[in-house]
Scaffold this active site. Structure first.
Site, PDB file in Angstrom:
ATOM      1  N   ASP A   1      -6.802   0.652   0.508  1.00 39.95           N
ATOM      2  CA  ASP A   1      -7.056   1.747   1.967  1.00 39.95           C
ATOM      3  C   ASP A   1      -8.233   1.098   2.330  1.00 39.95           C
ATOM      4  OD1 ASP A   1      -8.280   3.200   0.620  1.00 39.95           O
ATOM      5  OD2 ASP A   1      -7.580   4.870   0.856  1.00 39.95           O
TER       6      ASP A   1
ATOM      7  N   LYS B   1       0.782  -0.868  -0.505  1.00 42.39           N
ATOM      8  CA  LYS B   1      -0.192  -0.250   0.307  1.00 42.39           C
ATOM      9  C   LYS B   1       0.932   1.020   0.454  1.00 42.39           C
ATOM     10  CE  LYS B   1      -2.535   2.371   3.394  1.00 42.39           C
ATOM     11  NZ  LYS B   1      -2.851   2.566   4.544  1.00 42.39           N
TER      12      LYS B   1
END
Ligand code: SF4
Length: 216
Positions: free
Chosen positions: A139, A121
């Protein structure tokens, strides 16, 4: 309507509503973006921006972070939560940037994810927002909305990333994250999605179920 037509409509409407959006974490350099993203784990972007405003005045380079005192850095980032691990990772990450990358932030996914505190991420945030390399950041907003919109059935962020990469055109990969965040903040709020006000309702499997009173 085919799945492709549905996705095209969703992407079009998101773009019309939110435009090409920018990263919500304030930064002026790639290493600032990297540090801010490490700090953003389990913390709001607004809180991170408050903390980094002073933090980047105090630590002005990768070297400053690499040489930081752990306890002092912990204090400086305390309000972002998980401060011990975050401080430890930021120092180790910046030490490795100095030792192996001449103090620069690499754009390569493998090199990025080999840094302390940097998973896919965080690496994708840097790759997409700084280097402009098509990358999908999964997310909490992207995870939740992708499931509600029927774009994936997975819960694992890496599986979701790969699912989305298959169905979303590459030139939309960077924007989809910030657009879904904007939508998650304004309309599809986690505990009370405003489906009646939502311009995506026609295309949203989860929203249609919620309208019928189904628990999803
Ligand atoms: S229709 Fe409802 S569940 Fe679907 S994206 Fe909109 S607010 Fe979220």
């Amino acid at each position: 309507m085919t799945k492709k037509e549905k996705i095209d409509q969703i992407l079009l409407l998101l773009r019309e509503q939110y435009g090409p959006t920018r990263c919500y974490l304030d930064h002026e350099t790639p290493w600032q973006l990297l540090v801010a993203t490490i700090l953003s784990a389990q913390c709001t972007d607004d809180r991170v921006n408050i903390v980094t405003k002073d933090l980047f005045q105090k630590y002005k380079s990768v070297k400053d972070f690499a040489e930081a005192d752990l306890k002092e850095l912990e204090k400086d980032i305390h309000s972002t939560g998980f401060y011990h691990n975050k401080a430890k990772n930021i120092i180790a990450c910046c030490q490795k940037l100095l030792a192996e990358h001449n103090g620069e932030v690499p754009s390569d996914l493998e090199a990025l994810t080999s840094l302390a505190g940097v998973g896919r991420k965080t690496a994708n945030v840097v790759r997409g927002n700084w280097y402009g390399i098509p990358s999908i950041v999964v997310d909490t907003h992207v995870k939740r909305l992708s499931n509600l919109l029927g774009l994936t059935k997975n819960q694992d962020p890496v599986k979701i990333e790969f699912d989305l990469m298959k169905i979303i055109p590459e030139d939309k990969w960077i924007d989809i994250n910030t657009q879904l965040i904007a939508h998650g903040r304004k309309i599809c709020i986690a505990r009370r999605p405003k489906c009646n006000e939502c311009f995506l309702l026609t295309y949203c499997t989860g929203g249609q179920k919620l309208q019928k009173g189904k628990i999803i």
